[in-house]
Write a protein that holds these residues in place. Sequence first.
Motif, PDB file in Angstrom:
ATOM      1  N   SER A  83       0.827  -1.210   0.000  1.00 10.49           N
ATOM      2  CA  SER A  83       0.000   0.000   0.000  1.00 10.49           C
ATOM      3  C   SER A  83       0.858   1.254   0.000  1.00 10.49           C
ATOM      4  CB  SER A  83      -0.902  -0.010   1.237  1.00 10.49           C
ATOM      5  OG  SER A  83      -1.249   1.311   1.610  1.00 10.49           O
ATOM      6  N   ARG A  84       0.633   2.109  -0.990  1.00 21.16           N
ATOM      7  CA  ARG A  84       1.372   3.386  -1.029  1.00 21.16           C
ATOM      8  C   ARG A  84       0.914   4.322   0.086  1.00 21.16           C
ATOM      9  NH1 ARG A  84       4.696   3.790  -5.619  1.00 21.16           N
ATOM     10  NH2 ARG A  84       4.376   1.955  -6.931  1.00 21.16           N
ATOM     11  N   ASP A  85      -0.332   4.147   0.514  1.00 21.87           N
ATOM     12  CA  ASP A  85      -0.804   4.936   1.664  1.00 21.87           C
ATOM     13  C   ASP A  85      -0.010   4.569   2.912  1.00 21.87           C
ATOM     14  OD1 ASP A  85      -2.597   6.160   0.083  1.00 21.87           O
ATOM     15  OD2 ASP A  85      -4.329   4.952   0.725  1.00 21.87           O
ATOM     16  N   ASN A  86       0.212   3.263   3.086  1.00 19.59           N
ATOM     17  CA  ASN A  86       1.023   2.843   4.231  1.00 19.59           C
ATOM     18  C   ASN A  86       2.417   3.446   4.151  1.00 19.59           C
ATOM     19  OD1 ASN A  86      -0.893   1.336   5.517  1.00 19.59           O
ATOM     20  ND2 ASN A  86      -0.222  -0.624   4.658  1.00 19.59           N
ATOM     21  N   TRP A  87       2.958   3.440   2.934  1.00 24.25           N
ATOM     22  CA  TRP A  87       4.314   3.975   2.767  1.00 24.25           C
ATOM     23  C   TRP A  87       4.363   5.445   3.208  1.00 24.25           C
ATOM     24  CZ3 TRP A  87       8.479   1.218   2.373  1.00 24.25           C
ATOM     25  CH2 TRP A  87       9.680   1.805   1.976  1.00 24.25           C
ATOM     26  N   ALA A  88       3.322   6.204   2.797  1.00 23.43           N
ATOM     27  CA  ALA A  88       3.252   7.615   3.189  1.00 23.43           C
ATOM     28  C   ALA A  88       3.152   7.723   4.717  1.00 23.43           C
ATOM     29  CB  ALA A  88       2.052   8.284   2.526  1.00 23.43           C
ATOM     30  N   GLY A 133       8.007   8.718  10.580  1.00 28.32           N
ATOM     31  CA  GLY A 133       9.455   8.818  10.729  1.00 28.32           C
ATOM     32  C   GLY A 133      10.193   7.504  10.591  1.00 28.32           C
ATOM     33  N   TRP A 134       9.479   6.421  10.257  1.00 26.45           N
ATOM     34  CA  TRP A 134      10.134   5.109  10.216  1.00 26.45           C
ATOM     35  C   TRP A 134      11.109   4.971   9.054  1.00 26.45           C
ATOM     36  CZ3 TRP A 134       4.987   1.942  10.792  1.00 26.45           C
ATOM     37  CH2 TRP A 134       4.394   2.247  12.041  1.00 26.45           C
ATOM     38  N   LEU A 135      10.867   5.744   7.975  1.00 23.96           N
ATOM     39  CA  LEU A 135      11.735   5.592   6.804  1.00 23.96           C
ATOM     40  C   LEU A 135      13.085   6.277   7.020  1.00 23.96           C
ATOM     41  CD1 LEU A 135       9.138   6.154   3.927  1.00 23.96           C
ATOM     42  CD2 LEU A 135       9.874   4.017   4.980  1.00 23.96           C
ATOM     43  N   GLY A 136      13.143   7.141   8.045  1.00 25.75           N
ATOM     44  CA  GLY A 136      14.387   7.860   8.258  1.00 25.75           C
ATOM     45  C   GLY A 136      15.107   7.463   9.528  1.00 25.75           C
ATOM     46  N   VAL A 137      14.555   6.456  10.174  1.00 25.83           N
ATOM     47  CA  VAL A 137      15.013   6.149  11.522  1.00 25.83           C
ATOM     48  C   VAL A 137      16.505   5.794  11.572  1.00 25.83           C
ATOM     49  CG1 VAL A 137      14.617   3.659  11.806  1.00 25.83           C
ATOM     50  CG2 VAL A 137      13.885   5.241  13.573  1.00 25.83           C
ATOM     51  N   SER A 138      17.005   5.156  10.517  1.00 29.15           N
ATOM     52  CA  SER A 138      18.391   4.665  10.589  1.00 29.15           C
ATOM     53  C   SER A 138      19.394   5.617   9.947  1.00 29.15           C
ATOM     54  CB  SER A 138      18.472   3.291   9.912  1.00 29.15           C
ATOM     55  OG  SER A 138      18.036   3.403   8.579  1.00 29.15           O
ATOM     56  N   PHE A 139      18.913   6.687   9.328  1.00 29.24           N
ATOM     57  CA  PHE A 139      19.855   7.598   8.667  1.00 29.24           C
ATOM     58  C   PHE A 139      20.309   8.689   9.630  1.00 29.24           C
ATOM     59  CE2 PHE A 139      17.027   6.257   5.058  1.00 29.24           C
ATOM     60  CZ  PHE A 139      17.922   5.330   4.556  1.00 29.24           C
ATOM     61  N   VAL A 141      13.409   9.345   2.972  1.00 28.01           N
ATOM     62  CA  VAL A 141      12.823   9.686   4.275  1.00 28.01           C
ATOM     63  C   VAL A 141      11.412  10.237   4.100  1.00 28.01           C
ATOM     64  CG1 VAL A 141      13.072  11.149   6.321  1.00 28.01           C
ATOM     65  CG2 VAL A 141      15.096  10.067   5.308  1.00 28.01           C
ATOM     66  N   GLU A 142      11.224  11.027   3.048  1.00 29.72           N
ATOM     67  CA  GLU A 142       9.907  11.622   2.791  1.00 29.72           C
ATOM     68  C   GLU A 142       8.936  10.628   2.159  1.00 29.72           C
ATOM     69  OE1 GLU A 142       8.815  14.644   3.646  1.00 29.72           O
ATOM     70  OE2 GLU A 142      10.752  14.900   4.658  1.00 29.72           O
ATOM     71  N   GLY A 143       9.427   9.478   1.779  1.00 29.25           N
ATOM     72  CA  GLY A 143       8.552   8.491   1.153  1.00 29.25           C
ATOM     73  C   GLY A 143       8.354   8.723  -0.332  1.00 29.25           C
ATOM     74  N   GLU A 144       9.206   9.560  -0.925  1.00 35.06           N
ATOM     75  CA  GLU A 144       9.021   9.869  -2.352  1.00 35.06           C
ATOM     76  C   GLU A 144       9.790   8.924  -3.258  1.00 35.06           C
ATOM     77  OE1 GLU A 144      10.490  13.823  -2.448  1.00 35.06           O
ATOM     78  OE2 GLU A 144       8.825  14.593  -1.228  1.00 35.06           O
ATOM     79  N   LEU A 145      10.769   8.242  -2.702  1.00 30.04           N
ATOM     80  CA  LEU A 145      11.611   7.399  -3.550  1.00 30.04           C
ATOM     81  C   LEU A 145      11.727   6.001  -2.939  1.00 30.04           C
ATOM     82  CD1 LEU A 145      13.669   7.088  -5.926  1.00 30.04           C
ATOM     83  CD2 LEU A 145      15.448   7.831  -4.308  1.00 30.04           C
ATOM     84  N   MET A 146      11.413   5.011  -3.771  1.00 28.89           N
ATOM     85  CA  MET A 146      11.674   3.631  -3.363  1.00 28.89           C
ATOM     86  C   MET A 146      12.854   3.116  -4.175  1.00 28.89           C
ATOM     87  SD  MET A 146       7.866   2.144  -3.059  1.00 28.89           S
ATOM     88  CE  MET A 146       6.569   3.188  -2.427  1.00 28.89           C
ATOM     89  N   MET A 147      13.570   2.177  -3.571  1.00 29.73           N
ATOM     90  CA  MET A 147      14.760   1.681  -4.260  1.00 29.73           C
ATOM     91  C   MET A 147      14.863   0.165  -4.131  1.00 29.73           C
ATOM     92  SD  MET A 147      17.656   4.569  -3.386  1.00 29.73           S
ATOM     93  CE  MET A 147      18.914   3.859  -4.450  1.00 29.73           C
ATOM     94  N   ALA A 148      15.776  -0.390  -4.922  1.00 35.22           N
ATOM     95  CA  ALA A 148      16.045  -1.821  -4.840  1.00 35.22           C
ATOM     96  C   ALA A 148      17.546  -2.035  -4.984  1.00 35.22           C
ATOM     97  CB  ALA A 148      15.294  -2.566  -5.928  1.00 35.22           C
TER      98      ALA A 148
END
Lengths: 398, 399, 375
Positions: free
Chosen positions: C40-45, C51-57, C115-122
């Motif tokens: 879900s992209r909503d979940n990602w947002a 703040g979970w996407l930036g927690v380790s940076f 961190v903002e949820g705008e970019l996903m990577m692999a």
Amino acid sequence: MDLTFTEDEQAFRETVRRFLADELPQDLARKTEGGWHLEKEDVARWNRILHAKGWSAPAWPEEYGGTGWSPVQRYIFNEECADAWAPILSPFGLSMVGPVIYTFGSDEQKAKYLPPILSGETFWCQGYSEPGSGSDLASLKTRAVRDGGDYVVNGHKIWTTQAHWADMMFCLVRTDTEGKPQQGISFLLIDMTSPGIQVKPIITIDGSHSVNEVFFDDVRVPVENLIGQEGMGWTYAKFLLGHERTLIAGVSVSKKRIAQLKRIAGAERQNGASLLEDTSFRNRVAEAEISLQALEMTSLRSLASENAGKGPGPESSILKIRGSELQQTISGLLVEAVGYYAGPYELERFEDGWNEEPIGPDYAQGSMAMHLYGRASTIYGGSNEIQRNVIAKMILGL
Amino acid sequence: MDLAFTAEERAFQEDVRSFIRDNLPDDIRHKVETGKTVEKDDYVRWQRILNGRGWLVPNWPTEYGGPGWTAAQKYIFATELGASPSPRLIPFGTSMVGPVIYTFGNAEQKAHYLPRILSSEDWWCQGYSEPGAGSDLASLKTRAVRDGDHYVVNGSKTWTTLAQYADMMFCLVRTDSEVKPQQGISFILIDMNSPGIDVRPIVTIDGGREINTVFLDDVRVPAENLIGEEGKGWTYAKFLLGHERMNIAGVPTSKRKIADIKDIARAEADGAGGALMDDMTFRRKLAETEIKLQALEYAELRMLAAESAGKAPGAEASLLKIRGTEVQQAITELTMEAVGYYANPYVAESFQAGWNEDPIGPAYAGPAAPVYFNWRKSSIYGGSNEIQRNIIAKMVLGL
Amino acid sequence: MDFNFTSEQQLLQESVERFIQDEYDFDTRRKLAGSDDGFSRDNWAKFAELGWLGVSFSEDDGGFGGGPVDTMIVMEAFGKGLVTEPYLPTVVLAGGLVSRHGSDAQKADIIPRIVEGELMMAFAFAEPHGRFNLADLHTTATADGGGYVISGHKAVVYGAACAGKIIVSARTGGDVRDSDGVSLFIVDGDADGLSRRDYRTVDGLRASEVTLDNVRVGADAVLGPVGGALPLIEEAIDYGTVAVCAEAVGAMKVLHDATHEYLKTRQQFGQPIGKFQVLQHRMVDMFINYEEAKSMALMATLRVDDEPAVRAQAVSAAKVQIGKSGRFVGQESVQLHGGMGMTDELNVGSYFKRLTMIEVLFGNTDYHLNKYAAA
């Protein structure tokens, strides 16, 4: 969260290490490393040395002669002792009856029994199991009948480790046959020199004499030798089982044995290479090492929780099971490592003063002795089956 | 003592082998080899080919259509069949209800049902387990109440393999709830086209659709469809469980699959410039499994010898079931390990016969994980391995 | 020695666990896994918002300055929910690589957008014939003008379909399996010459075969040292391994609890099946395996920032334990649930499948046992 020791703890480790380097007699270290059964005097000697330093009972409260160390310090002490191949002290006084006495005993009992336990002057043994009462300990039948100022004890204990060395026995006896079996049991201290006691050796599969049968025939035990209240023996026994759980896994000694195993496997040759270069063998050693790490981390989690004053968590219940399984895995690998020379077996080798050349490498026979005697570790102290029952009931509520 | 087959037996073996080679249709063989879904029609076609040769029911007495083979011949046949890339024989008619019918059925039942099993005209399924009665089968609750010359059946059966194809079900039902649980059970044959039957698929963790729940709502079953006596169903069911031990361990098929793993391990890289087959750790595990399989094979042969000598087989068959399924599961694990990362892609359509796209990764990788997941069932079904151990403890060891 | 979470970490744990409990039940997860994106992209947002996407940076890069313990907390909770959102590939693998080894420009471009949820990577590190050897690369990157031309086939790339950027390992020199000559490139997901074959995985996630056919990138696409990136890859995979170990612990916890509950409630022979000693001991062994796995995941988390040799040994030891425990707990959960354990309807199978694939991911038990033993 982190795994490092504080500076104070590291300094403490240094102190322990120096003490061991200076004070541990080398002949005792060699015997321990070689997997020999120690003589009574070996154990007593090391106990005296530790006692002189005030370190013979690190876990006891300071008022009774303990060290006042934190659980982490005790862990470090244990690790260093194992690392130096220090002998294991007899646990029956120091780890078992001692804590029962200072917790449930009277002032007179404390004053009388604790000091000679600390100094290693008196040796104790444990009178629990009977021929008809093994895993089902509560069914024990040894009777103590009150007669004036004495109890008169009749019955039969078995698997009594070091009974032939012991001055005293702490003993579970039946004082009441009415009601639930657990409720009729009392905890008695018995002088092993009393008339009517007979100790008969049991030779175990490794050929050694560590365990015994003890027969009681109208043995008179003064009433003041009762710990706490009559009929409460089962409670005290359970307290004792729950004591010092984090050290029960024997992690430090197993670590040392794995290092020894690697040394031996590195010396054994096969197809022109060392056994340690054999992928199958090497991987099994690695598996044991990884299991040991898991056990160590589990011990540390439990220790941290104790250090924080929270008491050991449910994870501590797995330590006896995995610890004993692992000891057996390691000794099994040791025996495999020595190949054919696991076979020659001369009991005289373990006696002081034996000076002949060993048959095969000198590490071979101790490995086999350890392997054979080590089969007991999943049986004694509550068999691993009983341990699993306990977890199922107490932790999982099944 | 002699492990070798006689000259006649070897000739027979050659006979079986060439028959399978010459008569197994290519399209079916291909499906089995590539792990594609085998359809109803494929099973039926293959069974009819075997029946045409008189080999569909090796264990049946000759008077009902069996070939009259010796125990050794039966063993050889099962071995050759298992070693070939042929579909498994669906056991419900030929191995399960058939023997019950010819042993306990009446003349009309025999005359009606047995030929239809042989010709594969009827596809059978087994109505035993219920949602509340699994290992404790005797607690089953599906009721059959007598109403004139019919039974009226209500309840539900579950884990019913391939019920979606079935024309008939042999079913354990409760006809008496007053007596001991085992004594109130009867064995009846139910036409799956009867009104009131609803078959609903259960999707398994591998995505498969082989098993079902069967709901029975006021299903009317003619009283003549009762086997034997009312209340004797448990006895017939036990007879059936003890029957057809031969090949319960699946040794020949496991052998074939170990050969497949070796092919895969020769094709897979070890990441060090060689093949996975050169990897000591993998080889060791494969060897251990192979040795376990050998031990199983010789256990089976010993029981065969005892059976040939006229000793009735006992609960030792539980040993074959336990070890057989353990080996099967070990094989599926090794296969999955062998294919590495390509165990993971899951293309559901790729298991259909008509799928023509290129596989993701090597072709043999596609079924590896689903097959592994699917085979977890084998230690559960047919009396879970825990129940089998209970049986050995009780019947063999007297504990 | 300290096994306590900081108060921030406690808050993080509470918030992720609450999300899993309240908004990620099994049916929701099943629907997400079956949707077009597979998550879900909503979940990602929402992850970004919380703040979970930036927690380790690091805070300098726009993150929140956490470390491996914070990642462990998130991943363990995600394991309990079998979260399908591409946190592992985006944040742990690719994001971790950029934050540790990216140029200032790369970090400035990428980390804030993650961190903002705008970019996903692999992270495309595996190849069809390399098994688990990270240096076994047939993909080549040839210097051309100021940049590189990349060609090759990358296998089973998790999260590639939704990735705006894919980090690709390729050879700029050396022979297949040489330690030297390996480089990393940040490639746009829609670059010319890059094509994907997307598919579902058996554990309910999405992955792709990624083919690069003369994909051109500039010199600024190089991540880390040219020809010397193998240690970076090994490090990234070690961080990824530690993260999936934590995820596996979360998944095992769910299976442990579900089986425990089933033993207490399922009645056969007139009593709960948990009254049978045979099954009690099996449950105890599941409990032991779970506790051992938890201990080792913790150990590896606390060692992953150490020097490479220590890190690698700790990670391999943990992965062996998690592989064994996960297999044991997964198989036993199915077995003790009986037929129900085989059904797709019950959650048990899904956790079992994820644990099975975690065992394969980043090298299976045998691979890590060999690696540990040989070191």
